[in-house]
Design a protein around this motif. Structure first.
Motif, PDB file in Angstrom:
ATOM      1  N   HIS A  21       0.849  -1.191   0.000  1.00 20.75           N
ATOM      2  CA  HIS A  21       0.000   0.000   0.000  1.00 20.75           C
ATOM      3  C   HIS A  21       0.883   1.237   0.000  1.00 20.75           C
ATOM      4  CE1 HIS A  21      -3.625  -2.266   0.498  1.00 20.75           C
ATOM      5  NE2 HIS A  21      -3.227  -2.789   1.625  1.00 20.75           N
ATOM      6  N   ASP A  22       0.385   2.289  -0.656  1.00 15.40           N
ATOM      7  CA  ASP A  22       1.073   3.575  -0.641  1.00 15.40           C
ATOM      8  C   ASP A  22       0.341   4.451   0.374  1.00 15.40           C
ATOM      9  OD1 ASP A  22       1.702   6.239  -1.084  1.00 15.40           O
ATOM     10  OD2 ASP A  22       1.927   5.985  -3.257  1.00 15.40           O
ATOM     11  N   PRO A  23       1.016   4.858   1.444  1.00 12.66           N
ATOM     12  CA  PRO A  23       0.335   5.577   2.533  1.00 12.66           C
ATOM     13  C   PRO A  23      -0.317   6.898   2.092  1.00 12.66           C
ATOM     14  CG  PRO A  23       2.724   5.523   2.872  1.00 12.66           C
ATOM     15  CD  PRO A  23       2.431   4.612   1.719  1.00 12.66           C
ATOM     16  N   SER A  24       0.152   7.462   0.982  1.00  8.09           N
ATOM     17  CA  SER A  24      -0.427   8.734   0.539  1.00  8.09           C
ATOM     18  C   SER A  24      -1.527   8.535  -0.507  1.00  8.09           C
ATOM     19  CB  SER A  24       0.677   9.633  -0.030  1.00  8.09           C
ATOM     20  OG  SER A  24       1.183   9.035  -1.204  1.00  8.09           O
ATOM     21  N   CYS A  25      -1.837   7.280  -0.837  1.00 10.35           N
ATOM     22  CA  CYS A  25      -2.776   7.014  -1.948  1.00 10.35           C
ATOM     23  C   CYS A  25      -4.208   6.904  -1.411  1.00 10.35           C
ATOM     24  CB  CYS A  25      -2.367   5.710  -2.641  1.00 10.35           C
ATOM     25  SG  CYS A  25      -3.600   5.105  -3.798  1.00 10.35           S
ATOM     26  N   ILE A  26      -5.106   7.676  -2.017  1.00  5.87           N
ATOM     27  CA  ILE A  26      -6.488   7.732  -1.536  1.00  5.87           C
ATOM     28  C   ILE A  26      -7.189   6.378  -1.681  1.00  5.87           C
ATOM     29  CG2 ILE A  26      -7.269   8.695  -3.736  1.00  5.87           C
ATOM     30  CD1 ILE A  26      -9.349  10.279  -2.220  1.00  5.87           C
ATOM     31  N   PHE A  27      -6.913   5.632  -2.754  1.00  6.23           N
ATOM     32  CA  PHE A  27      -7.585   4.339  -2.906  1.00  6.23           C
ATOM     33  C   PHE A  27      -6.978   3.285  -1.975  1.00  6.23           C
ATOM     34  CE2 PHE A  27      -9.534   5.109  -7.420  1.00  6.23           C
ATOM     35  CZ  PHE A  27     -10.377   6.066  -6.860  1.00  6.23           C
ATOM     36  N   CYS A  28      -5.670   3.373  -1.685  1.00  7.65           N
ATOM     37  CA  CYS A  28      -5.094   2.494  -0.656  1.00  7.65           C
ATOM     38  C   CYS A  28      -5.742   2.780   0.696  1.00  7.65           C
ATOM     39  CB  CYS A  28      -3.580   2.684  -0.566  1.00  7.65           C
ATOM     40  SG  CYS A  28      -2.662   1.907  -1.910  1.00  7.65           S
ATOM     41  N   LYS A  29      -6.034   4.064   0.967  1.00  9.88           N
ATOM     42  CA  LYS A  29      -6.711   4.404   2.233  1.00  9.88           C
ATOM     43  C   LYS A  29      -8.112   3.814   2.271  1.00  9.88           C
ATOM     44  CE  LYS A  29      -4.207   8.715   3.040  1.00  9.88           C
ATOM     45  NZ  LYS A  29      -4.286  10.177   2.977  1.00  9.88           N
TER      46      LYS A  29
END
Ligand code: AMP
Ligand code: ZN
Length: 119
Positions: free
Chosen positions: A3-11
């Motif tokens: 996951h990319d911590p800054s990515c809205i879809f990962c969130k």
């Protein structure tokens, strides 16, 4: 899973941003688009962060194939009318020229009776 911590879809995958879920399994999530263009408009994403279609490699083929194969049933379930009068649009915006705004690979599934906001 990456996951990319800054990515809205990962969130969204991690439940740190709410979504209206359409489908979920261990690798794939589908949820309603927050700004629908049409009576049916949901997004289908791999849970692992893949930035765009331009980043897809052979190793991604199984999950992409499963995403594709889920589209007909989910489209019907969400209210797309039957083929051929009904149907849907399957869209994957990629990069700047492709009009991609969220850099996490996603398929738009768009359908329902016209007119639509876009297209
Ligand atoms: P694209 O231009 O293909 O990158 O489309 C991104 C889509 O994501 C747009 O249709 C947005 O309305 C949608 N979107 C952005 N943020 C959210 C969110 N938090 N929940 C659901 N959909 C979103
Ligand atoms: Zn992501």
């Amino acid at each position: 899973m990456h996951h990319d911590p800054s990515c809205i879809f990962c969130k969204i995958v991690e439940g740190r941003i709410p979504s209206r879920k359409v489908y979920e399994d261990d690798e794939i999530l589908a949820f309603h688009d927050i700004h629908p263009w049409a009576p049916v408009h949901f997004l289908l994403i791999p849970k692992a962060h893949i930035t765009s279609m331009a980043h897809v490699e052979a190793a991604h083929a199984p999950v992409l194939g499963r995403m594709m194969s889920l589209v007909p049933e989910l489209a019907r379930q969400e209210g797309c009318r039957p083929y051929p009068e009904g149907g849907f649009r399957l869209v994957c915006n990629t990069g700047g020229d492709g009009g991609q705004e969220v850099p996490h690979l996603h398929f738009h599934v768009i359908g329902g009776p016209r007119p639509w906001l876009k297209g």
